[in-house]
Design an enzyme around this catalytic site. Structure first.
Site, PDB file in Angstrom:
ATOM      1  N   PRO A 221       0.785  -1.241   0.000  1.00  0.00           N
ATOM      2  CA  PRO A 221       0.000   0.000   0.000  1.00  0.00           C
ATOM      3  C   PRO A 221       0.823   1.300   0.000  1.00  0.00           C
ATOM      4  CG  PRO A 221       0.059  -0.931   2.200  1.00  0.00           C
ATOM      5  CD  PRO A 221       0.882  -1.849   1.326  1.00  0.00           C
ATOM      6  N   CYS A 222       2.121   1.233  -0.282  1.00  0.00           N
ATOM      7  CA  CYS A 222       2.929   2.448  -0.129  1.00  0.00           C
ATOM      8  C   CYS A 222       2.476   3.599  -1.029  1.00  0.00           C
ATOM      9  CB  CYS A 222       4.409   2.134  -0.323  1.00  0.00           C
ATOM     10  SG  CYS A 222       4.779   1.254  -1.846  1.00  0.00           S
ATOM     11  N   ASN A 223       1.853   3.274  -2.169  1.00  0.00           N
ATOM     12  CA  ASN A 223       1.412   4.359  -3.067  1.00  0.00           C
ATOM     13  C   ASN A 223      -0.085   4.622  -3.037  1.00  0.00           C
ATOM     14  OD1 ASN A 223       3.641   5.533  -4.403  1.00  0.00           O
ATOM     15  ND2 ASN A 223       3.970   3.599  -5.473  1.00  0.00           N
TER      16      ASN A 223
END
Lengths: 273, 287
Positions: A221-223
Site C-alpha cells: 500500500p505504499c502508493n
C-alpha cells in the site's frame, strides 16, 4: 511489527488532503461497499489476530470465488493501454475483457500443487475411501449430474480477495488467494500471472495477512494514499467533492488496473474521467 | 418435455477454515469426536463458466457469521476423526443420513464434512457429503419466462438483499406479488447457484423431495433464479432465470451425494497446508 507500535491510531480525517483513511472512515467506506456490492461482506479476524482499532465484526472485507478467465499476458494490447501518472503508478485505461473473445486455454494447468503422496500414502487411503454404494448409485445412467458438465462449464481460475485496513499507511490494502480450475491452490508464481507485470515484481509482496495470520500475496500500500489523492483531485477538477464512503470504490477502481483480469464487483458511481 | 437433470453443487472450503479447525482440534475438541454443527452459504451469480459451490468459511463455527447479503446460509455438520483408520472404516451412509435430516424447507441444502487432520504434518484428509433425494428421473417442461413479472420480482429481491433477509425459497402469485409462504403460491421461486442455464442445480432436487415427502403432488411451476442479485434493482437482471413446469415425483427417504474429487472419482480429498504456514517457503517459491 515495530512500525505498528509507534504509529498511533489516527482519528482526524485527512482524506481530502492526503487520501488516507482513519479506521472509522474505513468502516464507513466498507459499509457502503457491502451495501452496494453484495458479493462483498465483512468478516471477523481469527483468534489472536484481532485488529483492536476496528470493531470485531468489521475487521476486513472479503469477496469469494471471483472469476479470473485470462492471464494478464493474454490481454490484447488494444484492450489495455497503460498510462503513467505521477508517482510512477501506471493506470490501465480500459481493462474490461470483451465477452465475445474466445476463452484462452490456460497453460500449465497440470503443473499445480503436486500432492506429496508418500507421506501419507494417500493414493492407498483414497482408494480405500471409495464408497461402493455411492459409486453404484452415481453411475446410474449419469443422472446425478447433468451429463455434460465438463463441456458446459468452462472452468476458470477463481480468487478470494480481501481488503484490510493498513494502520501504517492508513489506507485499504488488497490480499489475494487464487485457485486453479480444479480448486487447487495457486502458487505465488501462478498468481503473479494475474498481476500487471509492472507491479508483480515491485509492489506485490507476500506477507502475513493481519486478520488471518497466514501468508498471502498483497498489493503493497505504499502508493495507495497518493493514488487516492490523485482521484480526489480529478473529482475536484470536475467540481465535485470526493466522499469518504466512496473511498473503497475509488480504491478498487485503481486496483483493477493492477489485477485487470480478476473480475471483482465494484460499482463506480463516480465520474473519474 | 424431457428428463430433468441437475447440476451438482460442490464445496469450496476457505483456507482459513483449516487453520481454525486445527486450532480448535488442539485446544478445544482434543479427542472428542462427536458431530458438531457448522454452517456455510451459497449465492446466485452471473458466471455460467464457474461450477456451483457452497462455501465453508473460517467463521463457519459461528452460526451468526457474516455472509454476503446476496447469500443463503446453510446448516451442516462436521465430524473430525482421531485416526486415519477411523476415517476409513466409519460407515458412511448413516453419516450422510444425519446430514439429510437437516434438510427442511428452511434449510434446503445441508452437508457433512468428514475430516482426519494430521496436525503434525498439517495435512487434512476430508470428504464432503451433500445429501440429495434419490428419485427416478422426472419429466419437465420449460415455460416462457414472460409468464413472470420479472420487473416486479426484481424490486422485491433487491429489497430483500437490502434488508439482509433473502430467503432460499418463496412464492409469487399471478400478479408477481412476493409471498413468504410458498407452498400454495402460483410460482415457487428459489435461488439457484448453478448459473449455467441448461439445467437447475440440485437445490431444486431437494425442493421436489421435500414436497413429495409432504404429499404435495401434482404439477407445479418453479422459477430458478440464476442471476447475481444486488440491493439496487438497476444493478442486475433476471434474464437468465428459468421457468419450469414439473410433476412432483414419488420419493423415498433415500439420499445420495458424496462429493467427487477433481478427477471425478467419488473419493476423499487431501489438502496439504505446509506451504501456507511458512512465509519463507512461499517467498522462495515466488519469482
Amino acid at each position: 511489527n515495530v512500525a505498528k507500535k509507534f504509529k498511533s491510531v489516527p482519528t482526524e480525517s485527512a482524506f481530502l488532503e492526503k487520501g488516507t483513511l482513519t479506521p472509522q472512515e474505513f468502516v464507513v467506506a466498507g459499509e457502503q461497499l457491502v451495501h452496494r456490492c453484495p458479493t462483498w461482506c465483512w468478516s471477523t479476524s481469527t483468534p489472536g489476530n484481532e485488529q483492536k482499532h476496528l470493531p470485531p465484526e468489521n475487521q476486513y472485507l472479503i469477496t469469494r470465488g471471483v472469476p479470473c478467465r485470462k492471464r494478464v499476458r493474454n490481454i490484447e494490447d488494444s484492450e489495455v493501454t497503460e498510462k503513467e501518472i505521477d508517482g510512477g503508478w501506471v493506470v490501465a485505461e480500459s481493462h474490461k475483457v470483451e465477452e465475445n473473445i474466445e476463452e484462452i486455454i490456460i497453460k500449465g494447468r497440470d503443473e499445480v500443487v503436486e500432492e506429496d503422496e508418500e507421506i501419507l500414502d494417500m493414493e492407498e487411503v483414497k482408494e480405500s475411501l471409495i464408497d461402493e454404494n455411492a459409486v453404484n448409485i452415481f453411475s446410474q445412467d449419469g443422472y446425478f449430474k447433468a451429463e455434460e458438465p465438463e463441456d458446459v462449464i468452462i472452468k476458470t481460475r477463481v480468487y478470494d480477495l480481501s481488503v484490510t485496513y493498513d494502520l501504517y499507511y492508513q489506507t485499504p490494502r488488497l490480499w489475494l488467494v487464487g485457485y486453479d480450475e480444479n480448486r487447487n491452490l495457486l502458487t505465488p508464481e501462478q498468481m503473479y500471472e494475474d498481476i500487471m507485470e509492472d507491479y508483480a515484481k515491485k509492489t506485490a509482496t507476500i506477507e502475513t495477512h493481519p486478520c488471518l495470520g497466514t501468508p498471502q500475496i498483497s498489493i503493497h500500500p505504499c502508493n495507495h494514499a497518493k493514488m487516492m489523492k490523485h482521484f480526489i483531485d480529478i473529482l475536484a477538477s470536475n467540481n465535485s467533492v470526493a466522499q469518504v464512503h466512496q473511498a473503497i470504490f475509488i480504491f478498487l477502481k485503481f486496483l483493477s488496473s493492477v489485477v485487470p483480469t480478476i473480475e471483482y464487483d465494484f460499482t463506480v458511481d463516480l465520474s473519474l474521467e | 418435455m424431457g428428463k430433468l437433470k441437475f447440476h451438482n453443487i460442490s464445496s469450496a472450503i476457505d483456507l482459513s477454515f483449516w487453520h481454525i479447525l486445527a486450532k480448535k482440534k488442539l485446544e478445544e475438541m482434543k479427542l472428542e469426536d462427536q458431530i458438531l454443527n457448522i454452517n456455510g452459504y451459497y449465492s446466485t451469480n452471473n458466471n455460467p463458466d464457474i461450477a456451483p459451490v457452497f462455501r465453508i468459511i473460517s467463521d463457519s463455527f459461528n452460526e451468526n457469521a457474516a455472509i454476503p447479503s446476496n447469500s443463503i446460509r446453510i446448516r451442516g455438520l462436521l465430524k473430525v476423526f482421531n485416526t486415519k483408520e477411523d476415517f476409513i472404516s466409519s460407515s458412511k451412509p448413516p453419516l450422510l443420513q444425519k446430514a439429510a435430516e437437516q434438510i427442511t424447507s428452511e434449510n434446503l441444502v445441508s452437508f457433512i464434512l468428514l475430516v482426519y487432520a494430521d496436525l503434525k504434518n498439517f495435512v487434512f484428509t476430508y470428504w464432503v457429503g451433500f445429501p440429495v433425494f434419490n428419485f427416478n428421473p422426472v419429466e419437465y417442461e420449460e415455460l416462457p419466462i414472460q409468464e413472470v413479472n420479472l420487473q416486479h420480482l426484481k424490486v422485491s429481491l433487491a429489497e430483500k438483499v437490502d434488508q439482509n433477509s433473502l430467503k432460499s425459497i418463496f412464492g409469487i402469485n399471478k400478479t408477481g406479488e412476493y409471498e413468504e409462504n410458498w407452498g400454495e403460491s402460483d410460482i415457487i421461486c428459489y435461488l439457484d447457484p448453478a448459473s449455467s442455464t441448461d439445467f437447475p442445480s440440485s437445490v431444486l432436487r431437494n425442493i421436489l423431495g421435500l414436497m413429495s415427502q409432504g404429499k404435495q403432488f401434482g404439477s407445479k411451476k418453479f422459477l430458478a433464479i440464476k442471476n447475481g442479485l444486488s440491493s439496487n434493482p438497476q444493478y442486475f437482471t433476471l434474464e437468465r432465470s428459468k421457468l419450469y413446469n414439473i410433476e412432483i415425483p414419488e420419493t423415498t427417504k433415500d439420499f445420495i451425494g458424496w462429493e467427487a474429487n477433481s478427477k471425478g472419482k467419488i473419493q476423499a480429498k487431501t489438502i496439504d497446508l505446509r506451504p501456507q504456514l511458512d512465509p519463507h517457503n512461499l517467498a522462495t517459491s515466488a519469482v
